[in-house]
Write an enzyme that holds these catalytic residues in place. Structure first.
Site, mmCIF file in Angstrom:
data_model
loop_
_atom_site.group_PDB
_atom_site.id
_atom_site.type_symbol
_atom_site.label_atom_id
_atom_site.label_comp_id
_atom_site.label_asym_id
_atom_site.label_seq_id
_atom_site.Cartn_x
_atom_site.Cartn_y
_atom_site.Cartn_z
ATOM 1 N N GLN A 33 42.932 32.509 42.564
ATOM 2 C CA GLN A 33 44.331 32.088 42.542
ATOM 3 C C GLN A 33 44.893 31.951 43.957
ATOM 4 O O GLN A 33 46.066 32.225 44.209
ATOM 5 C CB GLN A 33 45.167 33.066 41.720
ATOM 6 C CG GLN A 33 45.022 32.911 40.220
ATOM 7 C CD GLN A 33 45.531 31.558 39.721
ATOM 8 O OE1 GLN A 33 46.414 30.949 40.308
ATOM 9 N NE2 GLN A 33 44.943 31.082 38.625
ATOM 10 N N SER A 34 44.078 31.485 44.857
ATOM 11 C CA SER A 34 44.489 31.348 46.259
ATOM 12 C C SER A 34 45.614 30.328 46.424
ATOM 13 O O SER A 34 45.466 29.153 46.069
ATOM 14 C CB SER A 34 43.282 30.925 47.107
ATOM 15 O OG SER A 34 43.687 30.513 48.390
ATOM 16 N N ASN A 35 46.735 30.782 46.969
ATOM 17 C CA ASN A 35 47.826 29.854 47.306
ATOM 18 C C ASN A 35 47.398 28.918 48.430
ATOM 19 O O ASN A 35 47.770 27.736 48.449
ATOM 20 C CB ASN A 35 49.066 30.641 47.741
ATOM 21 C CG ASN A 35 49.567 31.576 46.672
ATOM 22 O OD1 ASN A 35 49.710 31.194 45.516
ATOM 23 N ND2 ASN A 35 49.835 32.819 47.051
ATOM 24 N N ALA A 37 44.378 27.819 49.036
ATOM 25 C CA ALA A 37 43.484 26.782 48.506
ATOM 26 C C ALA A 37 44.288 25.673 47.841
ATOM 27 O O ALA A 37 44.005 24.481 48.031
ATOM 28 C CB ALA A 37 42.500 27.404 47.517
#
Length: 324
Positions: A33-35, A37
């Site tokens: 859930q990388s912001n 990325a």
């Protein structure tokens, strides 16, 4: 919303570098859930560059379709190619080796990839938050405002390094408090020393420029009820939505620090830097549901009175659309 948060300031410099180097695709890496990325995928699409995301997931999920929850929905809608790795694999070989492996693979396919490290936290990326301090100073002057403390979440060190160094070089003079959402404060002091050293600053150590606080709770991207309750309470009181991975944990720990050391914090004006990440909320819906439901602000409306009003209006030939 699709291109929000602190990563955008870093990407302003990193994507410009990718374009200047005539790269034809972009690689970056982070959690599932990388912001960062998500923001990178959108920025790359704006520039017409294919984006490859190496995303860390649970071992039992890494071999399955990643789904469309939260940041993944935006990433996949804009066409990013996702390469999943298990958390154990990530821990064993590290982000740099994984990124280098994919970079070499794409080069062998005839492509010219540009690699962006975790969180965009490179010396170049730090310039986004050196600029932030300059903007902040200008706004403070225009608003005749000042702050004693600048606080923010710290997840990959670049934002904190830029703020801390900008604060020092500009003479702003605020106390910098970083709330670490993964690893521990000593790790981040070392990372920040490395980043500011590569920027050419050798006069002070990170420990002289900021105070780091442990805020990861039970683990990176893992939420405790009290953290989510803080997020709920802040939203109710201010309308500001925090995210569960970064700003929510940071504000929760900041409030705990204030409660633990009231004499230090009393009377201080604190600027909290919201680092984005709203889409990550959707990954916590099951945990948030009971906390929101406890508010008791959802019920079945009794429409009997509305029926009576409608019938009376019809009998008198009134148009309720223009009723006030």
């Amino acid at each position: 919303m699709q291109l929000s948060g602190n990563k955008v300031r870093k990407l302003e410099f990193l994507m410009a570098d990718a374009v200047n180097k005539q790269s034809d695709c972009v690689i970056t890496i982070g959690g599932i859930q990388s912001n960062h990325a998500r923001a990178t995928a959108v920025a790359a699409t704006y520039l017409g560059l294919p984006c490859h995301l190496i995303l860390r997931n649970s071992r039992h999920l890494a071999d399955t379709d990643p789904g469309l929850v939260g940041n993944l929905l935006v990433e996949r809608l804009v066409g990013a190619t996702i390469h999943q790795v298990a958390k154990e694999e990530y821990a064993k070989v590290g982000a740099a080796a994984l990124g280098q492996a994919l970079l070499q693979q794409l080069q062998q396919e005839g492509k010219k990839p540009y690699y962006i490290p975790v969180g965009g936290s490179s010396p170049l990326g730090c310039w986004g938050y050196l600029n932030f301090v300059a903007e902040l100073q200008q706004q403070m002057q225009e608003m005749a405002q000042s702050f004693d403390v600048i606080a923010a979440a710290c997840g990959s060190a670049g934002t904190t390094a830029g703020i801390a160094l900008g604060n020092k070089l500009s003479g702003l003079g605020a106390a910098i408090h970083a709330f670490t959402v993964c690893d521990d404060p000593d790790y981040f002091y070392e990372e920040i020393d490395g980043l500011i050293g590569e920027l050419g600053y050798k006069e002070s150590r990170a420990t002289d420029l900021l105070t780091a606080h442990q805020a990861k709770g039970i683990g990176y991207a893992l939420s405790q009820e009290e953290e989510l309750r803080t997020m709920r309470d802040v939203a109710l009181a201010t309308g500001v939505i925090l995210d569960p991975v970064y700003s929510g944990k940071a504000v929760h720990q900041l409030l705990m620090c204030i409660a633990a050391e009231p004499d230090y914090w009393r009377g201080k004006k604190v600027l909290f830097v919201h680092t984005g990440g709203l889409l990550g909320m959707y990954d916590k819906m099951d945990q948030l549901q009971p906390l929101v439901q406890d508010l008791g602000r959802s019920s079945r409306m009794d429409v009997a009175a509305a029926i009576a009003i409608k019938e009376a209006a019809d009998a008198e030939g009134k148009d309720l659309r223009f009723w006030h």
